[in-house]
Scaffold this motif. Structure first.
Motif, mmCIF file in Angstrom:
data_model
loop_
_atom_site.group_PDB
_atom_site.id
_atom_site.type_symbol
_atom_site.label_atom_id
_atom_site.label_comp_id
_atom_site.label_asym_id
_atom_site.label_seq_id
_atom_site.Cartn_x
_atom_site.Cartn_y
_atom_site.Cartn_z
ATOM 1 N N ASN A 263 -5.097 -7.054 8.689
ATOM 2 C CA ASN A 263 -6.276 -6.675 7.903
ATOM 3 C C ASN A 263 -5.888 -6.181 6.511
ATOM 4 O O ASN A 263 -6.498 -6.543 5.515
ATOM 5 C CB ASN A 263 -7.119 -5.637 8.638
ATOM 6 C CG ASN A 263 -6.335 -4.396 9.024
ATOM 7 O OD1 ASN A 263 -5.117 -4.440 9.213
ATOM 8 N ND2 ASN A 263 -7.031 -3.289 9.161
ATOM 9 N N LYS A 264 -4.849 -5.361 6.417
ATOM 10 C CA LYS A 264 -4.393 -4.851 5.117
ATOM 11 C C LYS A 264 -3.819 -5.987 4.267
ATOM 12 O O LYS A 264 -4.083 -6.060 3.063
ATOM 13 C CB LYS A 264 -3.351 -3.756 5.337
ATOM 14 C CG LYS A 264 -2.862 -3.122 4.051
ATOM 15 C CD LYS A 264 -2.016 -1.908 4.351
ATOM 16 C CE LYS A 264 -1.396 -1.243 3.155
ATOM 17 N NZ LYS A 264 -1.927 -1.522 1.870
ATOM 18 N N VAL B 249 -4.590 -9.188 4.345
ATOM 19 C CA VAL B 249 -5.670 -10.053 3.868
ATOM 20 C C VAL B 249 -6.431 -9.388 2.729
ATOM 21 O O VAL B 249 -6.663 -9.994 1.682
ATOM 22 C CB VAL B 249 -6.631 -10.428 5.029
ATOM 23 C CG1 VAL B 249 -7.885 -11.117 4.503
ATOM 24 C CG2 VAL B 249 -5.922 -11.319 6.033
ATOM 25 N N LYS B 250 -6.782 -8.125 2.904
ATOM 26 C CA LYS B 250 -7.559 -7.430 1.876
ATOM 27 C C LYS B 250 -6.762 -7.296 0.576
ATOM 28 O O LYS B 250 -7.276 -7.569 -0.511
ATOM 29 C CB LYS B 250 -7.984 -6.046 2.363
ATOM 30 C CG LYS B 250 -8.873 -5.326 1.373
ATOM 31 C CD LYS B 250 -9.428 -4.041 1.928
ATOM 32 C CE LYS B 250 -10.383 -3.412 0.925
ATOM 33 N NZ LYS B 250 -11.039 -2.231 1.460
ATOM 34 N N ASP B 251 -5.497 -6.895 0.679
ATOM 35 C CA ASP B 251 -4.660 -6.744 -0.518
ATOM 36 C C ASP B 251 -4.502 -8.077 -1.250
ATOM 37 O O ASP B 251 -4.599 -8.137 -2.483
ATOM 38 C CB ASP B 251 -3.285 -6.178 -0.151
ATOM 39 C CG ASP B 251 -3.354 -4.726 0.307
ATOM 40 O OD1 ASP B 251 -4.401 -4.076 0.095
ATOM 41 O OD2 ASP B 251 -2.349 -4.243 0.883
ATOM 42 N N ARG C 171 -6.503 -10.713 -1.131
ATOM 43 C CA ARG C 171 -7.790 -11.124 -1.715
ATOM 44 C C ARG C 171 -8.046 -10.389 -3.017
ATOM 45 O O ARG C 171 -8.424 -10.987 -4.032
ATOM 46 C CB ARG C 171 -8.933 -10.861 -0.722
ATOM 47 C CG ARG C 171 -10.306 -11.192 -1.306
ATOM 48 C CD ARG C 171 -11.439 -10.827 -0.393
ATOM 49 N NE ARG C 171 -11.515 -9.412 -0.052
ATOM 50 C CZ ARG C 171 -12.064 -8.477 -0.825
ATOM 51 N NH1 ARG C 171 -12.551 -8.787 -2.013
ATOM 52 N NH2 ARG C 171 -12.099 -7.213 -0.434
ATOM 53 N N GLU C 172 -7.821 -9.072 -3.009
ATOM 54 C CA GLU C 172 -8.041 -8.278 -4.223
ATOM 55 C C GLU C 172 -7.068 -8.663 -5.325
ATOM 56 O O GLU C 172 -7.431 -8.726 -6.494
ATOM 57 C CB GLU C 172 -7.940 -6.790 -3.894
ATOM 58 C CG GLU C 172 -9.111 -6.292 -3.049
ATOM 59 C CD GLU C 172 -8.956 -4.859 -2.576
ATOM 60 O OE1 GLU C 172 -7.828 -4.301 -2.649
ATOM 61 O OE2 GLU C 172 -9.967 -4.290 -2.101
ATOM 62 N N GLN D 269 -15.284 -11.215 -1.161
ATOM 63 C CA GLN D 269 -15.280 -11.646 0.238
ATOM 64 C C GLN D 269 -16.049 -12.965 0.397
ATOM 65 O O GLN D 269 -15.644 -13.827 1.176
ATOM 66 C CB GLN D 269 -15.891 -10.567 1.137
ATOM 67 C CG GLN D 269 -14.989 -9.371 1.341
ATOM 68 C CD GLN D 269 -15.569 -8.354 2.306
ATOM 69 O OE1 GLN D 269 -16.759 -8.362 2.612
ATOM 70 N NE2 GLN D 269 -14.704 -7.455 2.784
ATOM 71 N N SER E 54 -15.233 -9.863 6.314
ATOM 72 C CA SER E 54 -15.455 -8.420 6.347
ATOM 73 C C SER E 54 -14.855 -7.804 7.607
ATOM 74 O O SER E 54 -14.175 -6.771 7.546
ATOM 75 C CB SER E 54 -16.956 -8.136 6.276
ATOM 76 O OG SER E 54 -17.203 -6.761 6.432
ATOM 77 N N GLU F 30 -10.971 -7.884 7.471
ATOM 78 C CA GLU F 30 -10.418 -6.863 6.587
ATOM 79 C C GLU F 30 -10.568 -5.451 7.151
ATOM 80 O O GLU F 30 -9.753 -4.583 6.860
ATOM 81 C CB GLU F 30 -11.073 -6.944 5.206
ATOM 82 C CG GLU F 30 -10.634 -8.166 4.427
ATOM 83 C CD GLU F 30 -11.194 -8.204 3.021
ATOM 84 O OE1 GLU F 30 -11.966 -7.297 2.640
ATOM 85 O OE2 GLU F 30 -10.846 -9.147 2.289
ATOM 86 N N SER F 31 -11.596 -5.231 7.963
ATOM 87 C CA SER F 31 -11.776 -3.899 8.539
ATOM 88 C C SER F 31 -11.000 -3.742 9.848
ATOM 89 O O SER F 31 -10.959 -2.645 10.407
ATOM 90 C CB SER F 31 -13.258 -3.617 8.782
ATOM 91 O OG SER F 31 -13.749 -4.476 9.796
#
Length: 140
Positions: A77-78, A80-82, A84-85, A91, A106, A109-110
């Protein structure tokens, strides 16, 4: 529409004729790899449609590397989120590129949803990250 005798899915185009455990079956292209191609000998005065069906070409066997069990990394999750940002994607944009709903991104990422292997591969391709790992690498 004809249905596959193994999985029950609709067969688009002509079905494959294969022998599975001694039984000749009409199957889809996915299930054709489960048996051996069946090509009956033409018989005189018999109007069999079986001989008119295409014979499937067996798919290549998966490489040994593909047979090893892949798992999604614990910190997926971390990652993917990092990623993407870092790429400046929303999203919604990532969901469109990966081919999933925004709610899936969503939840990934959570950490509420662990993606399956095909979705994880698409995420890796779009985000240029590695979230799949072999089971034996995870234990070490």
């Amino acid at each position: 529409m004809e249905r596959c005798e193994v999985c029950g899915r609709p067969i688009y185009g002509k079905p494959y004729l294969v022998m599975i455990e001694g039984v000749v079956m009409r199957v889809c292209d996915e299930c054709a790899r489960l048996g051996t191609p069946y090509n009956p000998q033409p018989q005189a005065n018999v109007g069999s449609t079986l001989s008119q069906r295409p014979v499937p070409h067996p798919r290549e066997r998966p490489r040994e590397e593909d047979l090893e069990e892949l798992v999604v990394a614990p910190d997926y999750n971390k990652l993917v989120k990092d990623a993407r940002e870092r790429m400046g994607l929303t999203q919604e944009e990532l969901a469109a590129k990966v081919g999933v709903k925004t709610s899936v991104i969503s939840k990934v990422e959570s950490g509420r949803f662990r993606p399956d292997i095909p979705t994880a591969r698409r995420l890796e391709g779009v985000l240029k990250i590695k979230i799949l790992t072999r089971m034996d690498e995870l234990e070490t």
